[in-house]
Design a protein around this motif. Structure first.
Motif, short mmCIF file in Angstrom:
data_model
loop_
_atom_site.label_atom_id
_atom_site.label_comp_id
_atom_site.label_asym_id
_atom_site.label_seq_id
_atom_site.Cartn_x
_atom_site.Cartn_y
_atom_site.Cartn_z
N PHE A 1 0.82 -1.21 0.00
CA PHE A 1 0.00 0.00 0.00
C PHE A 1 0.86 1.26 0.00
O PHE A 1 0.54 2.25 -0.66
N ILE A 2 1.94 1.24 0.77
CA ILE A 2 2.81 2.41 0.96
C ILE A 2 4.18 2.10 0.38
O ILE A 2 4.71 0.99 0.58
N ASP A 3 4.77 3.07 -0.33
CA ASP A 3 6.05 2.81 -0.97
C ASP A 3 7.18 2.68 0.06
O ASP A 3 7.01 2.96 1.25
N ALA A 4 8.35 2.23 -0.44
CA ALA A 4 9.47 1.91 0.45
C ALA A 4 9.98 3.12 1.24
O ALA A 4 10.19 3.00 2.46
N PRO A 5 10.18 4.29 0.62
CA PRO A 5 10.72 5.41 1.41
C PRO A 5 9.83 5.80 2.58
O PRO A 5 10.32 6.04 3.69
N VAL A 6 8.52 5.90 2.35
CA VAL A 6 7.62 6.28 3.43
C VAL A 6 7.52 5.16 4.47
O VAL A 6 7.43 5.42 5.67
N SER A 7 7.54 3.91 4.01
CA SER A 7 7.52 2.79 4.95
C SER A 7 8.74 2.80 5.85
O SER A 7 8.65 2.56 7.06
N VAL A 8 9.91 3.09 5.25
CA VAL A 8 11.14 3.16 6.04
C VAL A 8 11.07 4.33 7.03
O VAL A 8 11.44 4.20 8.21
N ALA A 9 10.57 5.48 6.55
CA ALA A 9 10.44 6.64 7.45
C ALA A 9 9.49 6.33 8.60
O ALA A 9 9.76 6.69 9.76
N ALA A 10 8.37 5.66 8.29
CA ALA A 10 7.44 5.28 9.35
C ALA A 10 8.08 4.30 10.32
O ALA A 10 7.84 4.36 11.53
N GLY A 11 8.93 3.42 9.78
CA GLY A 11 9.63 2.48 10.65
C GLY A 11 10.58 3.19 11.59
O GLY A 11 10.71 2.81 12.76
N VAL A 12 11.25 4.22 11.09
CA VAL A 12 12.15 4.99 11.95
C VAL A 12 11.37 5.71 13.05
O VAL A 12 11.77 5.72 14.22
N VAL A 13 10.23 6.31 12.67
CA VAL A 13 9.39 6.97 13.66
C VAL A 13 8.89 5.97 14.70
O VAL A 13 8.91 6.23 15.91
N ALA A 14 8.46 4.80 14.23
CA ALA A 14 7.96 3.77 15.14
C ALA A 14 9.06 3.31 16.09
O ALA A 14 8.84 3.14 17.30
N ALA A 15 10.27 3.10 15.55
CA ALA A 15 11.38 2.67 16.40
C ALA A 15 11.71 3.72 17.45
O ALA A 15 11.97 3.40 18.62
N GLY A 16 11.70 4.99 17.03
CA GLY A 16 11.96 6.06 18.01
C GLY A 16 10.89 6.12 19.08
O GLY A 16 11.19 6.30 20.27
N ALA A 17 9.62 5.95 18.67
CA ALA A 17 8.53 5.98 19.64
C ALA A 17 8.62 4.81 20.61
O ALA A 17 8.35 4.95 21.80
N VAL A 18 8.99 3.64 20.09
CA VAL A 18 9.15 2.47 20.96
C VAL A 18 10.29 2.69 21.95
O VAL A 18 10.17 2.35 23.14
N ALA A 19 11.39 3.30 21.49
CA ALA A 19 12.51 3.58 22.38
C ALA A 19 12.10 4.55 23.49
O ALA A 19 12.42 4.34 24.67
N VAL A 20 11.38 5.60 23.12
CA VAL A 20 10.88 6.55 24.13
C VAL A 20 9.92 5.85 25.08
O VAL A 20 9.93 6.07 26.30
N SER A 21 9.08 4.98 24.51
CA SER A 21 8.09 4.28 25.34
C SER A 21 8.75 3.31 26.31
O SER A 21 8.25 3.10 27.42
#
Length: 367
Positions: free
Chosen positions: A7-27
């Protein structure tokens, strides 16, 4: 609303993955406070890890219960609001992330390359919106259990269309098919408002049930007791604060066992009667034509793919057994994650300078 691969292309998927990883680290850092600090309450921080694991398993179980919301469309719990209110916003993000990881790896539900996208939409957006609305309402409403339930309902209701709108934003940035975004936004938000009603009912009923039995186990209800009022000279004034008597520790074991049994029954039996209609995202994708970009899931050949056990031909038995396995795996993995978070806090002192045991850190740290 599990976003599949494609559904979502690779660059945006990777960017979302980085955001998710950062949020998990903060969490992870925030969850150490929620699981092991003073807010762990009289039950003790060491007992909050299995409760958080149970919340993850319960969210997994209830997500299997698709309910009809419109002709040919179903919805299911996202769970961010429920998890945040029961165990705290940071721990709530981790709960939903564990659920999404288990679903993607074991059950081929939600793409693996889209895991970051799903964590952002279902774990981060829902928790941020729900917790913000919940805290705002509880600050304005009377400090009662009823207010907590009402705030839970509204917070859960608003979190679902917010997540749907966030999906449209991500699709605008990285969608692989040209679609009219205005109509997609209207369709996504419209159907997810209906799904949000179901989410709100499930969340409010669950929070109400826990409040009725053990209000001290509801993170969002802590500190909401109204101060005692005295009438002096015809006016109501706050009574002087008294030294609180130490509350006897109460084991949450019965609540944990009851919640686990409920999760197993929901996933292992009730899920058979769930709606088979496509969920809101699947229906909108089909109507708007961007479902054609879906890629085959990387674990499509998993023995538990599509919530069934391979080589078991009886649909009821296959689905029920898959649900039971999913609940068991989620509660084990979730509890292990939260124990690790808890132990890291007590071992390192989380900056409090403690070099001894976890009990001293928990009692003395205000972090």
């Amino acid at each position: 609303m599990h976003v599949p691969d494609g559904f979502i292309d690779a660059p945006v998927s990777v960017a979302a993955g980085v955001v998710a990883a950062g949020a998990v680290a903060v969490s992870l850092r925030g969850a150490r406070r929620e699981l092991g600090g003073e807010r762990a309450g009289p039950i003790g921080g060491e007992r909050t890890a299995p409760l958080a694991g149970l919340v993850a398993a319960f969210v997994f179980a209830v997500q299997m219960l698709n309910f009809p919301v419109a002709a040919g469309t179903s919805g299911h719990l996202l769970g961010g609001a429920l998890a945040a209110i029961l165990v705290g916003p940071y721990t709530g993000v981790l709960c939903v992330s564990v659920v999404l990881l288990m679903q993607g790896v074991l059950f081929a539900d939600g793409g693996l390359t889209a895991l970051g996208v799903n964590i952002v939409l279902m774990g981060i957006v829902t928790v941020l919106v729900a917790w913000g609305v919940f805290r705002g309402l509880t600050a304005l409403l009377p400090r009662t259990r009823r207010s907590v339930v009402v705030a839970s309902f509204v917070a859960a209701l608003l979190s679902v269309p917010a997540s749907a709108a966030a999906f449209v934003l991500l699709y605008a940035l990285g969608g692989v098919t040209e679609v009219p975004l205005g109509s997609v936004l209207a369709a996504m938000v419209g159907v997810h408002v209906l799904i949000g009603i179901g989410e709100a009912l499930i969340t409010a009923l669950t929070v109400s049930a826990v409040l009725a039995v053990r209000p001290d186990l509801v993170y969002g209800a802590r500190g909401l007791a109204a101060p005692l009022k005295l009438r002096v000279g015809g006016e109501l004034v706050d009574a002087p604060a008294a030294e609180p008597a130490p509350a006897p520790a109460r084991s949450p074991r019965r609540v944990w066992i009851g919640g686990l049994v409920a999760s197993l029954v929901l996933a292992g039996f009730v899920s058979f009667y769930a709606s088979a209609n496509p969920d809101g995202l699947e229906r909108v994708a089909s109507d708007k034509g961007f479902d054609k970009s879906v890629e085959e899931h990387h674990t499509a050949d998993s023995p538990l793919a599509d919530y069934g056990v391979a080589d078991i031909t009886n649909a009821r038995l296959s689905g029920g057994l898959a649900g039971v396995i999913g609940v068991g795996a989620t509660v084990v993995v979730g509890t292990g994650v939260f124990y690790a978070v808890r132990r890291r806090r007590t071992g390192s002192g989380d900056g409090a300078g403690s070099t001894g045991g976890g009990d001293r850190d928990t009692a003395g740290s205000s972090a």
